[in-house]
Scaffold this motif. Structure first.
Motif, PDB file in Angstrom:
ATOM      1  N   UNK A 197       7.258  -2.527 -41.384  1.00 31.87           N
ATOM      2  CA  UNK A 197       8.527  -3.283 -41.444  1.00 31.87           C
ATOM      3  C   UNK A 197       8.594  -4.548 -39.767  1.00 31.87           C
ATOM      4  N   UNK A 198       8.508  -3.685 -38.558  1.00 32.17           N
ATOM      5  CA  UNK A 198       7.894  -4.582 -36.956  1.00 32.17           C
ATOM      6  C   UNK A 198       6.963  -5.469 -37.501  1.00 32.17           C
ATOM      7  N   UNK A 199       6.039  -5.514 -38.394  1.00 33.13           N
ATOM      8  CA  UNK A 199       5.164  -6.639 -37.835  1.00 33.13           C
ATOM      9  C   UNK A 199       5.210  -7.848 -38.244  1.00 33.13           C
ATOM     10  N   UNK A 200       6.011  -7.385 -39.646  1.00 28.97           N
ATOM     11  CA  UNK A 200       5.826  -8.443 -40.480  1.00 28.97           C
ATOM     12  C   UNK A 200       7.021  -9.799 -40.860  1.00 28.97           C
ATOM     13  N   UNK A 201       8.314  -8.900 -40.634  1.00 35.39           N
ATOM     14  CA  UNK A 201       9.075  -9.116 -40.822  1.00 35.39           C
ATOM     15  C   UNK A 201       9.770 -10.115 -39.675  1.00 35.39           C
ATOM     16  N   UNK A 202      10.684 -10.907 -40.436  1.00 39.08           N
ATOM     17  CA  UNK A 202      12.143 -11.909 -39.854  1.00 39.08           C
ATOM     18  C   UNK A 202      13.144 -11.012 -40.233  1.00 39.08           C
ATOM     19  N   UNK A 203      14.142 -11.197 -39.005  1.00 35.62           N
ATOM     20  CA  UNK A 203      15.059 -10.452 -39.243  1.00 35.62           C
ATOM     21  C   UNK A 203      15.061  -9.258 -39.172  1.00 35.62           C
ATOM     22  N   UNK A 204      13.794  -8.563 -38.422  1.00 36.42           N
ATOM     23  CA  UNK A 204      14.300  -7.146 -38.734  1.00 36.42           C
ATOM     24  C   UNK A 204      15.377  -6.491 -38.989  1.00 36.42           C
ATOM     25  N   UNK A 205      16.694  -6.946 -37.683  1.00 35.36           N
ATOM     26  CA  UNK A 205      18.097  -5.640 -37.661  1.00 35.36           C
ATOM     27  C   UNK A 205      18.727  -6.381 -39.301  1.00 35.36           C
ATOM     28  N   UNK A 206      18.379  -7.468 -39.869  1.00 35.61           N
ATOM     29  CA  UNK A 206      19.071  -7.821 -41.198  1.00 35.61           C
ATOM     30  C   UNK A 206      18.191  -6.389 -42.203  1.00 35.61           C
TER      31      UNK A 206
END
Length: 301
Positions: A197-206
């Motif tokens: 997820x850290x590589x591909x996701x915008x708004x990882x916190x969400x």
């Protein structure tokens, strides 16, 4: 969805390319198309910042009736020539989700010219917005956007930023979808699947917040029980099932987007090879009852 005059695309993974393809396809079919955003997009050389000029370009007759004086048409430099065909629906292919509809690029481009501005049988695309910093632009004021929508045959809007990442889970204030939107497209980049997820996701916190409620154990072979979220949510691999859970939480079950239930589609983009196509169909199976479109830029399905 036939008859749509305002289409807004949200999500991530080829959103800008998709809305440009939609705009170009419509212009090739003779429609006068407005392309804009409610977020920030990379500035195009042909950007029109003068709303009155944009109105005159989209529909001189409309402006004449409203203002009694016909403004001058925009020069060639303000028009973007059609270069890409729309990803259009093709015959349905049996999948675990009967609503999955393959798409393909099929339409030959047609360039707009200054003469076409007043000829309704020839279409064109104009990009309208306000300049902001960092070579980007944002959309017109809401009142101006409504005037532009009325003047255009079709309006295509980008309603979500994604920082060029292929997957997104929106924040509480996102996406920004104009009320006039007839069809909402939720775009997902299939190249995100199988990666952390850290590589591909915008708004990882969400995404991390949602992960706390997702049964991760059910997604891991050989681990039938419930598993606690990883101490590092960014290390979680984005499986088709996890992607579906995040799409549902971020968009499909989002109360701010309830207006478009029945007028939306999930676009699984970047299905450019057999592996990504397979992953897309697997993801679609986790979205029962939703209209799901498989889109490819290179290999029509």
């Amino acid at each position: 969805m036939p008859g749509a005059r305002v289409i807004t695309a949200v999500g991530a993974g080829g959103k800008t390319s998709l809305i440009n393809a939609l705009a170009d396809e419509a212009s090739a079919r003779g429609r006068r198309v407005l392309l804009t955003t409610t977020t920030h997009m990379v500035r195009e050389p042909a950007l029109i910042t003068d709303v009155d000029l944009a109105l005159a370009t989209l529909n001189p007759v409309f402006v004449t009736l409203m203002n009694t004086v016909e403004p001058p048409a925009a020069p060639d430099a303000t028009l973007r020539e059609t270069k890409t065909g729309l990803v259009t629906p093709g015959p349905a292919t049996p999948t675990p989700n009967p609503d999955v509809v393959p798409l393909t690029n099929t339409v030959e481009p047609q360039a707009a010219s200054e003469a076409s501005l007043r000829v309704t049988k020839t279409g064109f695309v104009i990009v309208v917005g306000r300049e902001v910093a960092d070579d980007k632009f944002t959309g017109p004021e809401a009142s101006d956007l409504n005037r532009l929508i009325r003047a255009a045959d079709l309006t295509v809007i980008e309603g979500d930023g994604s920082r060029r990442l292929p997957f997104k889970v929106p924040a509480a204030h996102e996406p920004v979808v104009p009320e006039a939107t007839d069809v909402l497209l939720i775009v997902v980049g299939l190249t995100a699947l199988g990666r952390p997820l850290a590589e591909v996701c915008c708004r990882l916190d969400e995404a991390s917040r949602i992960l706390e409620t997702v049964d991760l154990g059910a997604q891991r072979p050989g681990n039938p029980g419930r598993s606690a979220p990883s101490h590092d949510p960014g290390a979680e691999l984005l499986t088709p099932q996890l992607a579906a859970s995040l799409i549902k939480a971020g968009y499909l079950d989002n109360p701010r987007l309830a207006t478009w239930v029945g007028r939306r589609a999930v676009v699984l983009n970047q299905a450019d090879d057999a592996h990504l196509d397979h992953l897309g169909r697997e993801l679609a199976a986790y979205l029962p009852g939703e209209l799901v479109l498989l889109a490819s830029n290179r290999n029509p399905i």
